[in-house]
Design an enzyme around this catalytic site. Structure first.
Site, PDB file in Angstrom:
ATOM      1  N   ASP A  67       0.871  -1.227  -0.011  1.00  0.00           N
ATOM      2  CA  ASP A  67       0.023  -0.083   0.033  1.00  0.00           C
ATOM      3  C   ASP A  67       0.887   1.456  -0.096  1.00  0.00           C
ATOM      4  OD1 ASP A  67       0.933  -0.425   2.639  1.00  0.00           O
ATOM      5  OD2 ASP A  67      -1.137  -0.835   3.500  1.00  0.00           O
ATOM      6  N   ASN A 136      -6.852  -2.678  14.887  1.00  0.00           N
ATOM      7  CA  ASN A 136      -8.486  -3.048  14.516  1.00  0.00           C
ATOM      8  C   ASN A 136      -8.492  -4.193  13.656  1.00  0.00           C
ATOM      9  OD1 ASN A 136      -7.374  -2.219  12.009  1.00  0.00           O
ATOM     10  ND2 ASN A 136      -8.941  -0.451  11.726  1.00  0.00           N
ATOM     11  N   HIS A 138      -6.692  -4.792  10.733  1.00  0.00           N
ATOM     12  CA  HIS A 138      -6.880  -4.458   9.384  1.00  0.00           C
ATOM     13  C   HIS A 138      -5.628  -5.210   8.630  1.00  0.00           C
ATOM     14  CE1 HIS A 138      -4.165  -0.598   9.845  1.00  0.00           C
ATOM     15  NE2 HIS A 138      -3.509  -1.462   9.683  1.00  0.00           N
ATOM     16  N   GLU A 143      -9.674  -1.999   6.031  1.00  0.00           N
ATOM     17  CA  GLU A 143     -10.105  -1.712   7.250  1.00  0.00           C
ATOM     18  C   GLU A 143     -11.189  -2.619   7.413  1.00  0.00           C
ATOM     19  OE1 GLU A 143      -8.189   0.122   8.954  1.00  0.00           O
ATOM     20  OE2 GLU A 143      -7.885   2.194   8.400  1.00  0.00           O
TER      21      GLU A 143
END
Ligand code: PGA
Length: 251
Positions: A67, A136, A138, A143
């Protein structure tokens, strides 16, 4: 899926580096999927050390990163392109044409995302993919709520991710709000996947990924659909796993 638990991040990182070293010796032109963030920096440091000691030769590998922040040029100090040059690429004799990151700036992100996928396919796919995991759950910047079949695309970062990544920026207000990321479907096509996680901060996400329901509440849980995934953890990151997972603590 396999779960390996090591005494500390150094031991876990060495396990990863040993595996990469073996793969590169067997196949000097292997296609590696790479990750940024605080977690893999020891891996890159040790790969650089081994390269400079003449123990391995990374100059023939091809790399694809997961990314990049939208809005940051490759020269921006907080871009993932800069991160990779600084931590790995500049020190291991890898020519620029062998390293790939999605673009943080371009005129047509849809076309760039399609090109990135096509480029991976043209190289025969990713042989070995390194991942981190967000607090979280991801993976890359997929996400919670990201579909299992998602491909490379632009995504909005959650407030939690922006907060977590603000430690890399002088001013937290400078953290980009969007990123271009490989999708979960893209990641699941890698032939082998190794997820590295350290620290108690990651323990809840790791437990959800390994023992919670498979679903988009915890994107890393989709990795359980892959035939060759290993979670490589330190003790703190493994701290919330139930014993029956079969984790084998190594000291
Ligand atoms: P970290 O990030 O390595 O900086 O903890 C991992 C991630 O968010 O995927």
């Amino acid at each position: 899926m396999n779960v390996l638990v090591f005494a500390d991040p150094t031991a876990a990182s060495l396990h990863i580096v040993d595996e990469v070293s073996k793969i590169v010796r067997e196949r000097p032109e292997v296609v590696l999927g790479l990750a940024t963030g605080g977690t893999p920096t020891d891996v890159y440091r040790e790969l650089v050390r081994r390269q400079q000691a003449g123990d391995i030769d990374l100059s023939g590998v091809t790399t694809f990163n997961l990314d990049e922040y939208v809005g940051l040029s490759p020269e921006h100090p907080q871009s993932f392109a800069s991160f990779m040059r600084h931590h790995l690429f500049d020190h291991v004799g890898l020519s620029v044409d062998r390293t790939h990151l999605p673009p943080g700036r371009c005129d047509d992100f849809s076309a760039a995302a399609r090109d990135y996928e096509a480029d991976i396919a043209r190289h025969g796919g990713i042989d070995w993919q390194l991942l981190g995991i967000g607090d979280n759950g991801h993976i890359a910047f997929n996400e919670p709520g990201s579909p299992a079949g998602s491909r490379t695309r632009i995504v909005q970062l959650t407030a939690e991710t922006i907060e977590a990544n603000s430690r890399f920026f002088d001013d937290p207000r400078d953290v980009p709000r969007r990123a271009i990321t490989m999708g979960i479907g893209t990641i699941l096509e890698a032939k082998r996947i190794r997820l590295l996680a350290f620290g108690a901060q990651k323990a809840a996400a790791v437990a959800a990924a390994i023992q919670g329901p498979v679903g988009d509440d915890c994107p890393a849980s989709f990795l359980r659909r892959h035939p060759d995934v290993t979670f490589v953890l330190d003790r703190a990151a493994a701290g919330r796993l139930q014993r029956e997972v079969g984790a084998n603590p190594e000291s």
